[in-house]
Design an enzyme around this catalytic site. Sequence first.
Site, PDB file in Angstrom:
ATOM      1  N   GLN A 150     -79.925  37.873  33.772  1.00 58.95           N
ATOM      2  CA  GLN A 150     -79.984  37.963  35.241  1.00 58.95           C
ATOM      3  C   GLN A 150     -78.989  38.973  35.802  1.00 58.95           C
ATOM      4  O   GLN A 150     -79.195  39.510  36.886  1.00 58.95           O
ATOM      5  CB  GLN A 150     -79.772  36.593  35.905  1.00 58.95           C
ATOM      6  CG  GLN A 150     -78.399  36.005  35.761  1.00 58.95           C
ATOM      7  CD  GLN A 150     -78.240  35.120  34.544  1.00 58.95           C
ATOM      8  OE1 GLN A 150     -79.091  35.120  33.668  1.00 58.95           O
ATOM      9  NE2 GLN A 150     -77.165  34.354  34.484  1.00 58.95           N
ATOM     10  N   GLY A 174     -79.910  42.649  37.080  1.00 60.24           N
ATOM     11  CA  GLY A 174     -80.436  42.934  38.411  1.00 60.24           C
ATOM     12  C   GLY A 174     -79.767  42.172  39.531  1.00 60.24           C
ATOM     13  O   GLY A 174     -80.090  42.365  40.693  1.00 60.24           O
ATOM     14  N   HIS A 175     -78.820  41.289  39.222  1.00 59.62           N
ATOM     15  CA  HIS A 175     -78.205  40.424  40.255  1.00 59.62           C
ATOM     16  C   HIS A 175     -76.688  40.429  40.092  1.00 59.62           C
ATOM     17  O   HIS A 175     -76.129  39.446  39.626  1.00 59.62           O
ATOM     18  CB  HIS A 175     -78.733  39.002  40.121  1.00 59.62           C
ATOM     19  CG  HIS A 175     -78.510  38.154  41.332  1.00 59.62           C
ATOM     20  ND1 HIS A 175     -77.345  37.457  41.564  1.00 59.62           N
ATOM     21  CD2 HIS A 175     -79.306  37.884  42.379  1.00 59.62           C
ATOM     22  CE1 HIS A 175     -77.455  36.774  42.696  1.00 59.62           C
ATOM     23  NE2 HIS A 175     -78.638  37.027  43.205  1.00 59.62           N
ATOM     24  N   PHE A 176     -76.003  41.274  40.492  1.00 60.54           N
ATOM     25  CA  PHE A 176     -76.275  42.626  40.977  1.00 60.54           C
ATOM     26  C   PHE A 176     -75.527  43.561  40.046  1.00 60.54           C
ATOM     27  O   PHE A 176     -74.374  43.263  39.722  1.00 60.54           O
ATOM     28  CB  PHE A 176     -75.791  42.789  42.415  1.00 60.54           C
ATOM     29  CG  PHE A 176     -76.463  41.809  43.363  1.00 60.54           C
ATOM     30  CD1 PHE A 176     -77.717  42.078  43.877  1.00 60.54           C
ATOM     31  CD2 PHE A 176     -75.838  40.624  43.703  1.00 60.54           C
ATOM     32  CE1 PHE A 176     -78.335  41.186  44.755  1.00 60.54           C
ATOM     33  CE2 PHE A 176     -76.448  39.725  44.571  1.00 60.54           C
ATOM     34  CZ  PHE A 176     -77.699  39.998  45.100  1.00 60.54           C
ATOM     35  N   LEU A 198     -73.249  38.489  40.147  1.00 62.41           N
ATOM     36  CA  LEU A 198     -73.050  37.117  40.622  1.00 62.41           C
ATOM     37  C   LEU A 198     -74.118  36.243  39.978  1.00 62.41           C
ATOM     38  O   LEU A 198     -75.279  36.648  39.887  1.00 62.41           O
ATOM     39  CB  LEU A 198     -73.225  37.024  42.139  1.00 62.41           C
ATOM     40  CG  LEU A 198     -72.323  37.863  43.029  1.00 62.41           C
ATOM     41  CD1 LEU A 198     -72.810  37.791  44.477  1.00 62.41           C
ATOM     42  CD2 LEU A 198     -70.897  37.378  42.931  1.00 62.41           C
TER      43      LEU A 198
END
Length: 152
Positions: free
Chosen positions: A54, A57-59, A64
């Site tokens: 994750q 892309g986050h972020f 986070l």
Amino acid sequence: MEKKLSSENNQLSSEQILGLLPHRYPFALVDKVIEHIPGERAVAIKNVTINEPQFQGHFPERPLMPGVLIVESMAQVGGIIVTQMPDLPKGLFVFAGINNVKFRKPVLPGDQLIISCELLSIKRQRFGKVKGEAHVDGKLVCAGELMFSLVN
């Protein structure tokens, strides 16, 4: 086959957790259960690492842990409680809802999430409600109520 707990303070290893829950990589979000009273409560650890998918892309510039994954990790700990209820039919309990979930602080790579869940109620032997909290460094990062339903 009955799933046995570790004799060490009712802890569960990652292998034992995999025997109780259907989740697998990349969605297995509980690394170890450090305290467990079957059918009542559980305290677990989720080690948050930068290697998790994750964070691509986050972020990318400021990674986070997504709030939905914090809630899912609490739901998985709640699922461990519900699956260990001796009087309930065996089957797949799925996450059925949330109430009053609040996010207090961000969870970052390198954090250790300590997740505590306590059974609040069971209805008609197929619906469960659990109170969940997640802490990092002793500070509350997320809390709320989680509901489960038995799928036939």
